[in-house]
Design an enzyme around this catalytic site. Structure first.
Site, short mmCIF file in Angstrom:
data_model
loop_
_atom_site.label_atom_id
_atom_site.label_comp_id
_atom_site.label_asym_id
_atom_site.label_seq_id
_atom_site.Cartn_x
_atom_site.Cartn_y
_atom_site.Cartn_z
N ASP A 182 4.12 -5.39 3.90
CA ASP A 182 3.72 -4.00 4.15
C ASP A 182 3.42 -3.80 5.64
O ASP A 182 3.84 -2.81 6.25
CB ASP A 182 2.49 -3.65 3.30
N ASP A 199 2.28 4.42 0.50
CA ASP A 199 1.98 5.60 1.29
C ASP A 199 3.23 6.46 1.46
O ASP A 199 4.10 6.46 0.60
CB ASP A 199 1.41 5.17 2.66
N PHE A 241 0.86 -1.19 0.00
CA PHE A 241 0.00 0.00 0.00
C PHE A 241 0.89 1.24 0.00
O PHE A 241 1.40 1.65 1.04
CB PHE A 241 -0.93 -0.03 1.21
#
Length: 336
Positions: free
Chosen positions: A309, A236, A234
């Site tokens: 992650d 970010d 993910f």
């Protein structure tokens, strides 16, 4: 099967100017993760272990995850020096966990945040009060959060009888089908950029939503997705920072200087897309390396980008002081 996210991000990496992946540093991190999985210190239960997350495994838990992930983005405010935090049950929480605490606090006050009609009827002022931090601190992008919540509730009521479980049933145990349903129906989850005139699919929050359901249900029932391993990490702010710390990502001097000066990157700028794409591809490399170690040692445990992650994101929170001098990019947007 290669996902659209991984495919488009690999194309970015092959053309990248300011971000490189240092493949020689991947085995060391892969061994660390392999060891944690072997010792059962990193499992698909990480979501469930958190006291802020739902313990029940039903439609209400799924709607809770959906609403939280509809609001789960951008917890830093460049204009606000005070730190946003929420105290719930005598414990202070920041960032994503602060958001979970705020939603739980509202539920305890009788505001049924898992009911889409309730969410749709909330005024902007009421949502601001729900998200109000300790000492009167506020989150950035409050108007955007209000619009995201409105859209989530509205679409779910009109198309899916107010229950996100109906999206899951329509996906028929496929994470990729569910990813399409989310990105097609809810525009605030449609995390796409253009790089060298080509579309790059990143879908950070949409993938987190699916991963949270998978982890919350331990890969069974509503969380049973036959292709869960096709989800990527993910992308970010913080996971790229940890990959930089481990020497897996390398930034150009120009990009490093920009980040060290605290200059915000524009969402969709070439440098920002390169950082996010390289993070996705690098984590995929790490997963493949862990799987090679498993095959070599005849082990059959779960390892995918979601778990890697989870480890990297948690590593940053636990080692914030160590990573203080490692630069990371910031951008104000609704996608992460």
């Amino acid at each position: 099967m290669i996902s659209e996210v991984l495919d488009t991000c690999q194309k970015v990496v092959s053309q990248s100017k300011d971000v490189n992946i240092i493949s020689s540093n991947i085995p060391k991190l892969a061994l660390k993760i392999y060891t944690l999985i072997e010792e059962e210190k990193l499992t698909l239960d990480e979501f469930k272990k958190c006291p802020l997350h739902p313990k029940n495994e039903d439609e209400e838990a799924i709607n809770w995850i959906f609403i939280v992930d509809s609001l789960n983005y951008c917890f830093f405010d460049p204009n606000n020096k005070s730190h946003w935090s929420v105290t719930w049950r005598n414990e202070k929480h920041t960032g994503y966990f602060g958001l979970c605490a705020a939603i739980n606090r509202a539920m305890e006050k009788g505001i049924k945040m898992t009911d889409m009609k309730t969410c749709l009827e909330l005024t902007r002022k009421q949502l601001d009060e729900i998200l109000l931090g300790d000492d009167g601190t506020t989150l950035p992008l409050l108007q955007e959060r209000y619009l995201c919540l409105q859209q989530s509730a509205d679409v779910l009521l009109k198309k899916y009888k107010g229950n996100f479980v109906n999206c899951i049933l329509e996906a028929n145990h496929s994470a990729q089908n569910l990813l399409k349903i989310i990105s097609n129906n809810f525009c605030h989850f449609r995390d796409e950029s253009i790089y060298n005139n080509q579309k790059v699919a990143i879908y950070k929050r949409a993938q987190i939503l699916i991963a949270d359901i998978w982890s919350s249900f331990r890969g069974t029932g509503y969380g049973d997705f036959r292709d869960i391993d096709t989800l990527t990490m993910f992308a970010d702010y913080r996971v790229p920072q940890v990959l930089l710390h481990f020497g897996i990502l390398e930034y150009s001097n120009k990009l490093r200087d920009t980040l060290k000066q605290g200059i915000l990157l524009k969402h969709g700028s070439p440098e920002e897309v390169e950082i996010r794409a390289a993070s996705i591809v690098a984590v995929d490399y790490v997963v493949n390396e862990v799987k090679k170690l498993m095959a070599k040692n005849n082990r059959h445990k779960i390892c995918n980008s979601i778990m890697v992650d989870t480890y990297l994101w948690g590593y940053r929170r636990e080692n914030a002081a160590i990573l203080e001098d490692t630069p990371y990019h910031k951008t104000l947007n609704i996608y992460y």
